[in-house]
Structure formats: structure tokens, C-alpha cells
Design an enzyme around this catalytic site. Structure first.
Site, PDB file in Angstrom:
ATOM      1  CB  THR A 168      -3.073  -5.184  -2.367  1.00  0.00           C
ATOM      2  OG1 THR A 168      -4.007  -6.332  -2.352  1.00  0.00           O
ATOM      3  CG2 THR A 168      -3.953  -4.140  -1.329  1.00  0.00           C
ATOM      4  CG  ASP A 178      -7.871  -4.320   0.515  1.00  0.00           C
ATOM      5  OD1 ASP A 178      -8.815  -4.720   1.497  1.00  0.00           O
ATOM      6  OD2 ASP A 178      -6.812  -4.837   0.074  1.00  0.00           O
ATOM      7  CD  GLN A 190      -7.130  -7.833  -3.018  1.00  0.00           C
ATOM      8  OE1 GLN A 190      -7.237  -7.881  -4.018  1.00  0.00           O
ATOM      9  NE2 GLN A 190      -7.035  -9.007  -2.354  1.00  0.00           N
ATOM     10  CD1 TRP A 229      -3.719 -10.303   6.184  1.00  0.00           C
ATOM     11  CD2 TRP A 229      -3.135  -8.159   6.237  1.00  0.00           C
ATOM     12  NE1 TRP A 229      -2.870 -10.070   5.152  1.00  0.00           N
ATOM     13  CE2 TRP A 229      -2.636  -8.778   5.163  1.00  0.00           C
ATOM     14  CE3 TRP A 229      -3.128  -6.723   6.317  1.00  0.00           C
ATOM     15  CZ2 TRP A 229      -1.972  -8.031   4.361  1.00  0.00           C
ATOM     16  CZ3 TRP A 229      -2.352  -6.094   5.445  1.00  0.00           C
ATOM     17  CH2 TRP A 229      -1.741  -6.624   4.417  1.00  0.00           C
ATOM     18  CG  ASP A 244     -10.290  -7.420   4.893  1.00  0.00           C
ATOM     19  OD1 ASP A 244     -11.326  -7.749   6.139  1.00  0.00           O
ATOM     20  OD2 ASP A 244      -9.825  -8.220   4.409  1.00  0.00           O
ATOM     21  NE  ARG A 259     -11.197 -10.458   6.809  1.00  0.00           N
ATOM     22  CZ  ARG A 259     -11.395 -11.234   5.470  1.00  0.00           C
ATOM     23  NH1 ARG A 259     -11.945 -12.470   5.360  1.00  0.00           N
ATOM     24  NH2 ARG A 259     -11.214 -10.677   4.316  1.00  0.00           N
TER      25      ARG A 259
END
Length: 367
Positions: A130, A189, A166, A282, A216, A280
Site C-alpha cells: 500500500t 486508499d 490499494q 482500522w 477507505d 469503519r
């Protein structure tokens, strides 16, 4: 409909083309140069300013070479309209550096690349991961960007064999990083608001910015404020049902009293109604003691947000109900409260502590 890559190419320079169109017959103003009001190599604003232009009218034709030349601290790169493809890393020894999109419109100046977490490393030792996928990585303290687009145009549809999807547009780790009038484009991401270490509480400020993505797409452990920003959730053709994704995924360190703060902003969507969660938590394997924090206040949440269940858990071991999630005075169909337990609200007195001043302390980029 052009692909994301095609759209970026079309956008880059579009504003500049309008700006240099034929003047009205009754007036003949000087034709603006590629750097607008920011000077030029022949009219340099100061010795610490470097000019970037892909057509050779500046000190450098690409941002990477200009960044390499901008040694020391407190330097400025004025970047002419264009699409600049490639990765960039702003190292810690470039403290106080500023990137400026010369036209004043972020759509005109685009920093873009197309790596993903699953992209093989050049040396064959594995995949980028990532962090390694980021188009731009900022480790320097005191980084400022104005009127620029940071993008990652890697597409799932072009790479169905990838599991690491990602694709970060920018990873920001330095303390006192400020972005004004910038755009952040990606899918999963997009904007990684991070810090240099688990014990470093990096402060970041985003004003009048635009961020788009799906999974996300605003995430990390930074102490970060988004003020008057626009978040846009995207349609997904690879999924048949909701949820398509999550806007925020904070991973705030347990010892950090301040995580993500979103105020006076809006969340819109190109997807069907209720197909996105607001957030959410992480809790990464690198920090199992993380205590994710997100406050969204005085903002408009569009119909794309699932009002009935706006939060989800990334892991059963760390349910969102155990984290520091809160809202205050939000409006719009995505902010409708049907089950109070699923929409934790700040009291008026508690909300007084959820402000940019409280988050950023003695640093006042909003003043």
C-alpha cells in the site's frame, strides 16, 4: 466516456487554454505566462523559488528534477499546467517546502502515476504494498500544497488478476502539512493521512479540497482536519450490491487524543443511494492498540451514505462501537438518525472541544 487516464489528460491544461484565449477586441492584455502571478525564471519571486514547465519555460521540465534541486529548507516549486507522470518523494530534509499549481485551478496541474499495492517491484522481490503504491509521499515537516491534483489512475478493471488493489494518490507523514484547494483522485486508499511513527502525532490540515474514491479512501493515523472539503464516492461496476465502500478509515494511535475531524464539508456520490458507509475503524497489525477517532460535524451527508447503518467494523475484534466515532449537527439524507445507538452524537458542550484549534494546537494554518 474517457477512462480515468484519458480524463486526467484532458483536464490537465484545460484551464490554461481558456486563460490564454483571444482577448476582447477592445482590450489587449498581456498574454499570461505559464506561471501566472508567481513570477518566472527571469522575474524570480525569491532565490528559493524554482519553476517547472513541461515545455522548457522554467528551471525544470519535470517535478522530480526540481525537487532534487530544491535542497535545504523553505523552498518553493511553482508548477505550470500539465500532467506530470511519475512518483515523487518529499524527504524529511526538505522541510518547509511548498508546491504551487501556477494557474490557481487544481484541475490544470496533475501529479499522477498508476502503481497499486499488487504492482511487482522492479527488482522482483515482491509487490509494492500500500505505501509503495503512492504517487506522492511526503515525509517533510511543514509541507504546503496549493491548487494541485494528486492522483493515482490505476484501475481494477485493467488488472483483474491483482489482489492488492490499494492505490494511493498521496501518503502524507510530516507534521504541519497543509493543503489548500487541492484535489485527490483515486479509488481504494486515495488519501493516506499518516505519520512517521506510531508515537509521532503528525498534524495535517485540508481546506477547500476535493477527495474521491471508494474503499477507505481517506485513511491513516494522522491528526487531520478537513475544513470545507468535498468527498465524492464513486460508482463501482465490479460489485452487484452494497456496500461499495467506506469514506473514512482512521487508525488513530491510542495515545493520541485527536484523530480525524471533518467540518463544514459535504459527502456526495455517483453511486445509488445508501451504497456507502461513512466510516469503519482500522486497527492495523502494526498497532493493535490503535483507538480510531473520527468526528464529522456541521457537514452535509448526501443520499449515498447509508443513514440506517453508517458505520461498519473492519474486524470483529475491533467493533466500531468501541472506537471514538461521533457526529454533530450534520444535515442531509445520509445524516438522518433512525437508531440513535448507531449514530453517536456529541453534546453541545462536548462539541466545543472538537475544533481545528483543539486538534492543531499552536499551529494555525487556518488563520
Amino acid at each position: 466516456m474517457p477512462s480515468r487516464r484519458g480524463a486526467l489528460s484532458l483536464l490537465a491544461g484545460a484551464g490554461a487554454a481558456l486563460a490564454v484565449g483571444a482577448p476582447a477586441a477592445h482590450a489587449r492584455p498581456a498574454r499570461p505566462g505559464p506561471f501566472g502571478r508567481h513570477g518566472s525564471p527571469s522575474r524570480r519571486l525569491d532565490a528559493g523559488t524554482l519553476y517547472v514547465d513541461p515545455y522548457g519555460r522554467g528551471d525544470h521540465t519535470d517535478v522530480r528534477s526540481a525537487l532534487d534541486a530544491a535542497t535545504g529548507t523553505g523552498r518553493t516549486l511553482v508548477i505550470a499546467p500539465g500532467t506530470y507522470r511519475g512518483t515523487l518523494s518529499v524527504a524529511a530534509d526538505r522541510a518547509g517546502i511548498t508546491f504551487i499549481g501556477a494557474s490557481g485551478d487544481a484541475r490544470d496541474t496533475v501529479l499522477v502515476h498508476d502503481n497499486a499495492a499488487g504492482t511487482p517491484k522492479p527488482d522482483g522481490s515482491g509487490t509494492l504494498g500500500t505505501s509503495g503504491s503512492a504517487t506522492v509521499t511526503v515525509q517533510a515537516a511543514g509541507f504546503t500544497a496549493r491548487d494541485l491534483t494528486f492522483a493515482n489512475d490505476w484501475l481494477r478493471s485493467d488488472n483483474p488478476e491483482y489482489t492488492g488493489t490499494q492505490a494511493v494518490a498521496i501518503k502524507v507523514q510530516g507534521d504541519r502539512s497543509a493543503f489548500h484547494g487541492c484535489r485527490f483522485l483515486g479509488h481504494q486508499d486515495t488519501l493516506y493521512a499518516d505519520s512517521l511513527s506510531l508515537t509521532a502525532f503528525a498534524r495535517q490540515y485540508y481546506r477547500d479540497c476535493y477527495v474521491e474514491g471508494d474503499v477507505d479512501f481517506v485513511f491513516g493515523r494522522a491528526t487531520a482536519v478537513w475544513d470545507r472539503c468535498h468527498f465524492r464516492t464513486l460508482t463501482r461496476t465490479d460489485l452487484a450490491s452494497a456496500p461499495y465502500g467506506y469514506v473514512f478509515a482512521p487508525s488513530t494511535a491510542g495515545a493520541n487524543p485527536h484523530g480525524f475531524l471533518v467540518l463544514r464539508s459535504r459527502v456526495t456520490s455517483t453511486a445509488p443511494a445508501a451504497h456507502y458507509k461513512l466510516a469503519r475503524p482500522w486497527v492495523p497489525s502494526s498497532d493493535p492498540t490503535a483507538y480510531p477517532m473520527l468526528t464529522v460535524r456541521d457537514s452535509h451527508l448526501g443520499a449515498g451514505i447509508d443513514a440506517a447503518t453508517p458505520y461498519a467494523s473492519m474486524s470483529a475484534d475491533h467493533p466500531w462501537q468501541d472506537q471514538r466515532f461521533a457526529e454533530y449537527h450534520n444535515t442531509g439524507p445520509g445524516a438522518r438518525v433512525t437508531v440513535p445507538a448507531d449514530r453517536p452524537q456529541l453534546s453541545r458542550s462536548a462539541a466545543r472541544a472538537h475544533t481545528p484549534a483543539a486538534w492543531l494546537g499552536d499551529w494555525r494554518p487556518y488563520a
